[in-house]
Design an enzyme around this catalytic site. Structure first.
Site, PDB file in Angstrom:
ATOM      1  N   CYS A 158       2.422  -9.834 -14.251  1.00 32.58           N
ATOM      2  CA  CYS A 158       1.303 -10.465 -14.948  1.00 32.58           C
ATOM      3  C   CYS A 158       1.631 -10.526 -16.439  1.00 32.58           C
ATOM      4  CB  CYS A 158       0.015  -9.668 -14.718  1.00 32.58           C
ATOM      5  SG  CYS A 158      -1.445 -10.495 -15.383  1.00 32.58           S
ATOM      6  N   GLU A 198       1.837 -12.145  -4.965  1.00 33.51           N
ATOM      7  CA  GLU A 198       0.975 -10.988  -5.226  1.00 33.51           C
ATOM      8  C   GLU A 198       0.989 -10.677  -6.707  1.00 33.51           C
ATOM      9  OE1 GLU A 198       0.946  -6.408  -5.774  1.00 33.51           O
ATOM     10  OE2 GLU A 198       2.536  -7.890  -6.108  1.00 33.51           O
ATOM     11  N   ARG A 238      -5.791   0.485  -3.656  1.00 32.22           N
ATOM     12  CA  ARG A 238      -4.936  -0.363  -4.497  1.00 32.22           C
ATOM     13  C   ARG A 238      -5.448  -1.791  -4.397  1.00 32.22           C
ATOM     14  NH1 ARG A 238      -0.157   1.240  -6.622  1.00 32.22           N
ATOM     15  NH2 ARG A 238       1.254  -0.338  -7.446  1.00 32.22           N
ATOM     16  N   ARG A 277      -5.230  -5.642  -5.385  1.00 34.24           N
ATOM     17  CA  ARG A 277      -4.299  -6.670  -5.858  1.00 34.24           C
ATOM     18  C   ARG A 277      -4.771  -8.051  -5.398  1.00 34.24           C
ATOM     19  NH1 ARG A 277      -3.067  -2.994  -8.505  1.00 34.24           N
ATOM     20  NH2 ARG A 277      -1.008  -2.107  -8.946  1.00 34.24           N
TER      21      ARG A 277
END
Length: 406
Positions: A81, A124, A171, A173
């Protein structure tokens, strides 16, 4: 049906590949892993040790000639990112160039230059992609969606918390699937109402069902070219228009805020612990305990910045030690090493408080035991790998659902 051929980018230690190949329906034909900030390419070493060197590239993806990458049915990867803004256009060129070194544009370059583009994309990222940067909430994701539309893809996304579907780690995502206009899936999507696809019919809805109750459902177009989007998208707004579930098709976004629907078994932190004797190095010495308690505890104190500015600092307490009857907190890259930390996992055992072992961290991401064990790779680096990795079970479930729809 033959196996689906796959290009794997930003491969790390192979989490995507593990999830895909566990289904026995996909075959990675080319992969790339490059860590720019280090001489020793530890992640690539692990990847090659587990999957072999054939078709694996360990060099900067921006320098790889697209002609050297074989054609494949699908491209996958967890791209970092970053700031995806468009820096410039080139006259008489096929497209736009983003900021130098931003890895999304390496994906874009491969898709742009390939004569036979992958029919499917499976990507992802961290969920803040949907709302970055802070000055133009959602701009980066809008650029990605628009650039994929320009290349002939319809796109859907979902923010998935692995623990919501029984997996051992909390988690969260964002997972992105894209279907080229030449595919039957694109045509199938074209024949359905967008909310039906997101609620029930699409690969994501089948793999990870959502509650009938949704919020914030809305639709809007993404208009203009990539340069104008980069400069003006959502300018001045405090909130991103992208919710945690969505679809982008023929220039229009359809998005909603969904909640997981799952009633199956759940794996908790206690379930993944090693049975045997754990080395003493993982136990916290009594003399170090005050540091751990301070860092894990709540704080209200005055602090001084490097420039001498004094300010009030406060933060809440962390659960210490970690709860064993719930999925674990998110693993971060700084999980390894013996130094005291606010964010490292600590569990209570009969022998005392201890950190998690590399095998336990691998299990939290649903990797095989000792997947990252290799001579010359320290435990702290193995923990770093897991902080960067994805939960293999999420990939496996999505890949299975996607295959069923081909």
């Amino acid at each position: 049906m033959k196996k689906v051929s796959v290009i794997e980018l930003f491969a790390g230690v192979g989490g995507f590949r593990l999830g895909l190949e566990k289904t026995d329906k996909y075959k990675v034909v080319w992969s790339n892993q490059w860590e720019p900030a280090t001489k020793k390419q530890h992640a690539s070493m692990v990847y090659e040790a587990r999957f072999g060197t054939a078709g694996h590239s360990n060099c900067d993806i921006a320098s790889v000639a697209v002609a050297s990458i074989p054609d494949a049915d699908m491209l996958v990867g967890g791209f970092p990112c970053q700031d995806y803004s468009v820096a410039t256009t080139l006259q008489n060129s096929k497209g736009l160039i983003g900021k130098k070194g931003v890895l999304w544009w390496s994906v874009h370059r491969i898709l742009s230059e390939k004569k036979n583009r992958p029919k499917y994309l499976f990507l992802e990222n961290v969920d803040r992609l949907l709302k970055s940067p802070s000055t133009q909430r959602g701009r980066d994701f809008a650029i990605i969606l628009k650039s994929l539309e320009n290349l002939g893809y319809a796109v859907e996304w979902r923010v998935i918390n692995a623990a919501d579907y029984g997996m051992p780690q909390r988690r969260r995502r964002v997972f992105i699937l894209a279907y080229h206009q030449s595919t039957s899936l694109y045509n199938k999507l074209n024949a359905q109402r967008p909310n039906q696809w997101m609620h029930d019919l699409g690969p994501m809805a089948n793999a990870f069902p959502i509650s009938e109750k949704v919020m914030g459902e809305h639709s809007f177009p993404i208009e203009g070219d990539l340069v104008s989007l980069s400069e003006t998208f959502n300018s001045g707004e405090k909130k991103s228009p992208f919710e945690n579930t969505g679809l982008y098709f023929e220039g229009r976004v359809h998005t909603l805020k969904s909640m997981a629907r799952y009633h199956g078994p759940k794996t908790v932190l206690e379930d993944i612990l090693e049975d045997g004797e754990v080395p003493d190095v993982f136990y916290i010495p009594e003399k170090e305990m005050p540091k751990w308690k301070y860092l894990k505890g709540s704080k209200k104190e005055m602090r001084t910045a490097k420039n001498g500015f004094a300010y009030h600092y406060s933060e809440g307490a962390m659960v210490f030690p970690d709860a064993m009857d719930n999925a674990s907190r998110t693993i971060i890259t700084g999980e390894g090493g013996s130094s005291a930390s606010r964010f490292k996992h600590v569990i209570a055992t009969e022998k005392g408080l201890r950190r998690l072992t590399p095998i336990e961290l691998e299990r939290l991401n649903m990797f095989p035991d000792d997947h990252t064990l290799l001579p010359g790779i320290p435990d702290a680096k193995r923990a770093f790998f897991m902080g960067n990795a994805l939960v293999v079970g999420v990939v496996e479930k999505l890949a299975t659902s996607l295959y069923e729809q081909f």
